[in-house]
Enzyme design. Structure first.
Site, mmCIF file in Angstrom:
data_model
loop_
_atom_site.group_PDB
_atom_site.id
_atom_site.type_symbol
_atom_site.label_atom_id
_atom_site.label_comp_id
_atom_site.label_asym_id
_atom_site.label_seq_id
_atom_site.Cartn_x
_atom_site.Cartn_y
_atom_site.Cartn_z
ATOM 1 N N CYS A 153 -13.609 -42.866 -13.049
ATOM 2 C CA CYS A 153 -14.716 -43.683 -13.528
ATOM 3 C C CYS A 153 -15.802 -43.805 -12.452
ATOM 4 C CB CYS A 153 -14.220 -45.078 -13.913
ATOM 5 S SG CYS A 153 -13.218 -45.081 -15.409
ATOM 6 N N HIS A 306 -5.893 -11.178 -7.348
ATOM 7 C CA HIS A 306 -6.008 -12.132 -8.448
ATOM 8 C C HIS A 306 -5.568 -13.522 -8.001
ATOM 9 C CE1 HIS A 306 -5.278 -13.952 -12.436
ATOM 10 N NE2 HIS A 306 -6.219 -13.120 -12.832
ATOM 11 N N HIS A 543 -5.245 -22.603 -19.696
ATOM 12 C CA HIS A 543 -5.732 -21.250 -19.910
ATOM 13 C C HIS A 543 -5.754 -20.963 -21.404
ATOM 14 C CE1 HIS A 543 -6.100 -16.881 -19.519
ATOM 15 N NE2 HIS A 543 -6.479 -17.109 -18.278
#
Length: 758
Positions: A153, A306, A543
């Site tokens: 917040c 990767h 994903h």
């Protein structure tokens, strides 16, 4: 025979690797749209084998396997409840919502004044009335703790819950009462109103069924929009989720069982053995870093890796890049080939690719297309480094799927487009392109690829997506949800579409239903439920390849308070960094804590930690960022298992483990049976393998060293129409690159779609 049988994805390298890392029991169950897939390998042979004995058990497995989103919908009635069950009433009720709306908007809930000034004034007045201990829904100062703090917040907010044993509106159960506090007058008003209208009405079991989307129906969007006002509105979602978290943790005794890694600008604090292993390699040994950097410099080698690499590899690579050798890059698969070209342009003579085989093939093809055919490319293993998605796309079933696309186009004179995931081999792309016009996509651009192509063809095209079944189902689900919005909402996604065009697209959208990523398959119903119960107020990242349960939760979170994201690994990283940067800008007193559930392969943690720490240091921020690694129930070790033989075999520390520890009971840690989301294929790309290849290159001229030829990307000898697989398979990639650059489909692709087979 008598040799043990182990289930495994096809294409794994040696049997010794299999027996060491993938002995996961007699067979593995896997959800595929409600079906069970069984793949087995004999430990005494390197070839797949038929397992007659286990097929008798398939019926049991089907009954135990929970259906995916599509099947679940078929089993539900119109009210969303399961067939044969008593549907719960909508909470809050329509009457309660009307009362809440009037209270939040002020007066009788009439139209909010321009710019929301009247609404803000009203909320400030409510907040001031709550100041001090006299407020009926004010949280006592002693309760303003880290446990009750609402994360994410723009102001400091606290909320807590109690079960009122004296308020027995519901027989046999206690009603909940909420109290809150904020150091912002506006947020204090929002929090007080939410506490007021949710107190003394619901039991714990009822409250946890409330969907936070009811907040949208309060009518605050027009009054609280733009800048700080939007932060207040989104903060209301965070407050509600923290209420739910307190109900789960305080009243229902739901702890936080998953391993996690707490990140600050100066430290890493792991929770659980798996997180400890991850954290260990984020601070690599400097001698190893120097050794790698020296070999890279001497051999003039660049590295593209990767995000899913082992943390040990990523830790060393990241440090080497920052201090010794710039030609190292870690990213998702789309960017790897582009970075390889950049390295070649800057003088690198060879590229080491740390990933699965389709990635090295993509790097090789892109370098060749850019005129760098003399640049050497190396993989990290002599044998194939597989991928379940890539293998699914080379199956007979997928070829039949492509035949369906091409035959439909020819027989019915319909336009057809095959959208193929980048996580496939050049062979797949070549065969697909020869059968039907094909464009490659990634998890970050797949939706826009489909929307743009259909808009340019004015909806006159059948779209065939593959091979990821979960992503295909998720795309369909996303399009179906779009139909529940407005034309204006649709145009925000793509300006050329509206409800009519989306409806037409859905009627002509197809996806292959028998391909999965074994890593993202982890995030099924049980994990999604655990996240709901234990991490209700966390940010969710997922994903695009995850099953429908996790996809639905993250999509829902993204639509309600911007608390979730779905996309590629890069999208996930960008989302985390954006939320951390926003928290830093709040500059709140004390330490703010953000919690993110990492809904993808756990190797992603290295890039997340490095990027988050760099941002926190730049901002000189005290914000704490906790990354949570989901673990499936099959790989949870409990206290009752601490008396296993391991405790007397050099693993005495197991007597001190906590109530829930990630990792298989065998002590192997995360396993293919479930466990943490860790890809066994990616982990073949070890640091030892990289150092070994670089040492071989340094010792001899690679062109004369036949030993190194075994590490080159797959060289296809097959041809299609007199053209090589590499040449034809590059065409879909070039179509995607054109779209990425120009934001529209190439004229060549559109012409191919309109004329193919005619």
């Amino acid at each position: 025979g008598d040799a043990p049988l182990y289930c495994t994805p096809r294409g794994v390298g040696s049997v010794s690797y299999l027996s060491q890392h993938q002995q996961v029991g007699s067979w593995r169950r896997r959800r595929r749209g409600g079906k069970v897939s069984v793949r087995a390998r004999n430990a005494a042979s390197s070839s797949p084998c038929h397992v007659a004995s286990v097929f008798d058990e398939k019926k049991e497995a089907v009954e135990e396997t929970k259906p995916d989103l599509a099947h679940r919908k078929q089993q539900q009635g119109d009210d969303g409840g399961r067939a044969g069950e008593t549907a719960l009433p909508q909470l809050p009720s329509a009457e309660d919502l009307a009362t809440m709306r009037a209270d939040f908007l002020g007066g009788d809930g009439a139209k909010v004044a321009l710019e929301g000034a009247a609404l803000l004034k009203h909320l400030v007045e409510v907040g001031k009335a709550q100041a001090g201990a006299a407020g009926p829904f004010t949280l006592a100062p002693s309760a303003l703790t880290d446990a009750t703090r609402v994360p994410g917040c723009a102001a400091r907010v606290w909320v807590d819950v109690e079960a009122d044993a004296d308020a027995h509106a519901h027989v046999g159960s206690s009603l909940l009462s909420f109290r809150g506090h904020s150091d912002s007058a506006v947020t204090s008003g929002l929090c007080a109103l939410l506490c007021k209208h949710l107190s003394n009405k619901y039991t714990a079991e009822e409250f946890i069924t409330i969907d936070e989307s009811f907040i949208k129906e309060l009518g605050l969007a027009s009054g609280l929009s733009g800048g700080a006002a939007t932060n207040h509105r989104f903060g209301l979602f965070s407050i509600f989720e923290s209420m739910k978290k307190r109900v789960y943790s305080k009243l229902m005794q739901k702890g936080e069982p998953f391993p996690s890694l707490m990140v600050t600008k100066d430290s890493l604090v792991p929770k659980g053995s798996y997180a400890q292993a991850q954290a260990k390699y984020l601070r690599p040994d400097e001698s190893t870093v120097s050794k790698l950097a020296d070999l890279l410099q001497r051999t003039e080698t660049g590295v593209v890796a990767h995000f899913y690499m082992d943390p040990e590899v990523q830790g060393v690579l990241s440090r080497a890049k920052n201090s010794h050798w710039e030609h190292i890059h870690i990213s998702d698969s789309l960017i790897m080939a582009d970075k390889a070209v950049e390295m070649a342009q800057k003088g690198c003579k060879r590229i080491c690719v740390l990933g699965v085989d389709f990635m090295s093939e993509n790097v090789r093809a892109t370098l060749d297309h850019q005129g760098y055919k003399d640049i050497e490319v190396y993989r990290m293993d002599e044998q194939m480094i597989g991928c379940t998605l890539a293998e699914a796309a080379e199956s007979e079933a997928y070829e039949k799927y492509l035949d369906q696309a091409s035959q439909g186009s020819a027989e019915d004179a319909k336009n057809a487009l095959h959208v193929v995931y980048i996580n496939t081999s050049l062979k797949t792309k070549a065969i697909a392109q020869s059968k039907v016009p094909t464009i490659t996509c990634t998890s970050s651009n797949v939706v826009q690829t489909i929307l743009q192509s259909t808009s340019q063809l004015e909806g006159d095209v059948d779209v065939y997506y593959g091979p990821d079944a979960y992503m295909g189902a998720n795309i369909k689900e996303m399009l179906e949800q779009l139909l529940q919005t407005t034309d204006e909402d649709v145009r925000r996604i793509h300006p050329a579409h509206d409800l009519r065009t989306i409806s037409r697209l859905l009627s002509r959208f197809h996806y292959f239903d028998d391909g999965i990523c074994l890593v993202h398959d982890l995030f099924g119903a049980s994990v999604a439920q655990s996240i709901e119960e234990h991490y209700a107020d966390a940010f969710l990242t997922a994903h695009f390849e995850v099953p429908g349960e996790m996809f639905g939760k993250a999509l829902h979170a993204s639509h309600n308070g911007d608390r979730g994201v779905i996309g590629s690994t890069q999208n996930i990283l960008d989302f985390i960094l954006a939320k951390v940067k926003l928290a830093c800008s709040h500059a709140l007193p004390g330490q703010e804590k953000l919690q993110f559930v990492l809904g993808t392969e756990s190797g992603m943690i290295t890039s997340v930690v490095n990027a988050v720490q760099e941002l926190l240091r730049e901002e000189e921020s005290q914000v704490q960022v906790e990354i949570v690694f989901p673990v499936s129930s099959e790989a949870i070790t409990t206290e009752s298992q601490t008396n296993s033989p391991l405790a007397g075999a050099g693993f005495e520390e197991m007597s001190d483990i906590s109530a829930v520890v990630p990792g298989a009971a065998s002590g192997e840690g995360c396993s293919m049976e479930g466990g943490c989301a860790s890809c066994p294929y990616m982990k073949i790309n070890s640091l030892d393998a990289l150092l070994s290849i670089l040492s071989r290159v340094a010792k001899a001229n690679s062109s004369a060293n036949s030993d190194l030829a075994k590490f080159a990307p797959r060289n296809y000898s097959e041809t299609i129409g007199g053209r090589s697989f590499a040449e034809v398979g590059t065409v879909p990639i070039l179509h995607m690159r054109h779209f990425q650059k120009h934001k529209e489909m190439s004229a060549e692709l559109i012409q191919d779609i309109k004329t193919r087979g005619r």
